[in-house]
Enzyme design. Structure first.
Site, PDB file in Angstrom:
ATOM      1  N   ASP A   1      -2.626  -5.059   0.723  1.00 58.75           N
ATOM      2  CA  ASP A   1      -2.080  -6.358   1.142  1.00 58.75           C
ATOM      3  C   ASP A   1      -2.717  -6.908   2.413  1.00 58.75           C
ATOM      4  O   ASP A   1      -3.050  -8.098   2.476  1.00 58.75           O
ATOM      5  CB  ASP A   1      -0.555  -6.292   1.275  1.00 58.75           C
ATOM      6  CG  ASP A   1      -0.056  -5.105   2.087  1.00 58.75           C
ATOM      7  OD1 ASP A   1      -0.882  -4.369   2.668  1.00 58.75           O
ATOM      8  OD2 ASP A   1       1.170  -4.905   2.138  1.00 58.75           O
TER       9      ASP A   1
ATOM     10  N   MET B   1       0.823  -1.210   0.000  1.00 62.49           N
ATOM     11  CA  MET B   1       0.000   0.000   0.000  1.00 62.49           C
ATOM     12  C   MET B   1       0.862   1.268   0.000  1.00 62.49           C
ATOM     13  O   MET B   1       2.077   1.219   0.168  1.00 62.49           O
ATOM     14  CB  MET B   1      -0.918  -0.002   1.226  1.00 62.49           C
ATOM     15  CG  MET B   1      -1.890  -1.161   1.269  1.00 62.49           C
ATOM     16  SD  MET B   1      -2.895  -1.179   2.770  1.00 62.49           S
ATOM     17  CE  MET B   1      -3.882   0.310   2.575  1.00 62.49           C
ATOM     18  N   HIS B   2       0.194   2.388  -0.189  1.00 59.79           N
ATOM     19  CA  HIS B   2       0.723   3.736   0.048  1.00 59.79           C
ATOM     20  C   HIS B   2       1.723   4.237  -1.001  1.00 59.79           C
ATOM     21  O   HIS B   2       2.117   5.397  -0.947  1.00 59.79           O
ATOM     22  CB  HIS B   2       1.397   3.845   1.424  1.00 59.79           C
ATOM     23  CG  HIS B   2       0.633   3.241   2.554  1.00 59.79           C
ATOM     24  ND1 HIS B   2      -0.675   3.576   2.827  1.00 59.79           N
ATOM     25  CD2 HIS B   2       0.996   2.317   3.483  1.00 59.79           C
ATOM     26  CE1 HIS B   2      -1.080   2.893   3.891  1.00 59.79           C
ATOM     27  NE2 HIS B   2      -0.098   2.112   4.297  1.00 59.79           N
TER      28      HIS B   2
END
Length: 479
Positions: free
Chosen positions: A234, A78-79
């Site tokens: 995830d 992520m991110h």
């Protein structure tokens, strides 16, 4: 009919093929590398994700017939900030989740009350919005060319379907999503000088985001009109893989870092606790996470110091004991929940002439257990109640560690019989939902080998040690 799950991890891309009974019939992992050109930087070339996907798909095709594939699901770290120009060309390497360069920008955004009010979360330096703010401040020529900002798995989706699409669980970790409304926030985008047109359109993780491009289907031996599901970040995808999809369901993940994850049917944020409150990968569900930055990483650190492998350190510990006077604070690279402290570092306290490798090992395992207990307390403060949790990750192979965590949290831990119930399986299950219209009923719990229950006789000793652990952090955080 078969379904594919693609999990884009930081160190590898994993592909699995499952049948209608959710049995894995083929799998392949392809290694990925991370670039760290400066201290605190962590980047990847998005082209490597495409190349890895091609390699993995060809490997699946060599292992099994892909002509029955009906859906593909995506999961990913992520991110990450993947920045594209108007021609969908990558403008710079993707800035990854564990990149900390944007801590000043994160603090500036977090000081604006609307970010916590709308996103439900602290603006962490690892999130996407502060990374793009850093690009604006330090690479203005790149910022001016941005036409789309995509999360890593959604750049992979662009390659697969030719469209810009994201889903709720991953988008919730950008600091631009109104997590309650499950929609982009125009106000938060404007605060970083972006607009809705810079964002991909949104779908739920179990919905169809598009269909696989015909050229790729032909190249990989898939039929036409294979649907690509929204997928999940995830941890949300791992929850789908582990059957953590209903209110009260939870998992404890003992990986390099640690996660205490709880599913919820209500949006109940508490940003100040450093609990992550995100959308789940299925409609009308949210999840909360307490995140610690060193779980098995702490044990690996001790392994390097002592020259003994992690299994050697833990295999002869016997039955659970009450914590000794020695304390270990596992803040080797800072801590997230509940402290949001990038400066704190790990500590061994109360070492004496009698301290040996075994007592240090117990202290490390207990310290990580207490860090999870901090996360549990933070989740409880938001109204989230956890009665049992699936135990996942490499550290779950240690019964002693699970006994310590169960006792420190006062929560029973369910240990799966075998197999990988992680993000790739979750992605494949989301593909099955998108392709067939099935719901969360197909995301069942894995077969359970045993249940580890809190040791009620030792709970008072663990509670006392956790108290000392918390006081130690308070005393040391300003030094």
């Amino acid at each position: 009919m078969t379904y594919i799950g693609l999990d884009l991890g930081t160190s590898s891309l994993k592909a699995i093929l499952i049948d209608e009974n959710q049995s894995v019939i083929a799998e392949q992992a392809v290694a990925l590398s991370v670039s760290r050109p400066h201290d605190g930087w962590s980047e990847q070339d998005p082209k490597s994700w495409i190349d890895a996907t091609g390699t993995a798909m060809k490997a699946l095709a060599a292992q099994a017939d892909l002509s029955g594939v009906r859906g593909i699901g995506l999961s990913g770290h992520m991110h990450g900030a993947t920045l594209l120009d108007g021609a969908d060309q990558v403008l710079r390497p993707c800035i990854l989740w564990n990149d900390t360069r944007s801590f000043h920008e994160a603090a500036t955004l977090d000081a604006d009350p609307q970010f916590r009010d709308i996103s439900g979360n602290i603006v962490f330096a690892g999130f996407t919005a502060p990374k793009v703010a850093w690009v604006k401040n330090n690479e203005p020529d790149v910022f001016d060319k941005i036409a789309k900002v995509l999360l890593p798995k959604d750049y992979l989706r662009l390659f697969l379907i030719g469209d810009h699409v994201a889903e709720m669980s991953d988008a919730a970790g950008t600091s631009w999503l109104d997590v309650a409304k499950r929609d982009w926030s125009d106000a938060l985008l404007a605060a970083t000088e972006l607009a809705r047109n810079h964002m991909p359109r949104l779908v739920e993780g179990s919905e169809v985001s598009g269909t696989l491009r015909d050229a790729l289907a032909a190249e990989w031996g898939l039929p036409k009109n294979v649907v690509v599901a929204g997928g999940g970040g995830d941890n949300a995808a791992s929850a789908i893989g582990a059957g953590v999809v209903n209110k009260g369901d939870a998992f404890v993940s003992l990986g390099t870092s640690g996660v205490l994850f709880a599913a919820s049917d209500a949006y109940q944020p508490d940003a100040a606790s450093a609990v992550h409150t995100f959308c789940h990968a299925v409609p009308n569900m949210w999840h909360q996470m307490g995140v610690i930055l060193a779980a098995t990483d702490a044990l690996q650190w001790l392994s390097k110091i002592t020259g003994k492998s992690a299994p050697e350190l833990t295999q002869n510990l016997g039955t659970l004991q009450a914590p000794g006077r020695t304390l270990f604070l596992p803040y080797l690279g800072g801590e997230r929940t509940p402290h949001n402290n990038t400066d704190i570092r790990g500590q061994f306290l109360h070492l004496d002439h009698g301290t040996d490798v075994e007592s240090m090992t117990r202290a490390v395992l207990e310290g990580v257990a207490f860090a999870f207990a901090d996360c549990h307390d933070a989740l409880l403060s938001t109204g989230t109640v956890i009665e049992r949790a699936i135990a996942m990750g490499g550290g779950a192979k240690s019964d002693y560690w699970l006994d310590a965590i169960s006792t420190a949290l006062g929560v029973s831990l369910l240990v799966p019989q075998s197999g990988d119930f992680g993000a790739a399986l979750g992605a494949a299950r989301l593909a099955m939902m998108a392709a067939t219209g099935a719901g969360v009923e197909i995301a069942t719990l894995p077969p359970i080998a045993k249940t580890i229950r809190p040791n009620t006789q030792l709970q008072p000793a663990f509670n006392d040690a956790h108290d000392r652990y918390k006081r130690a952090y308070s005393a040391l955080k300003g030094l």
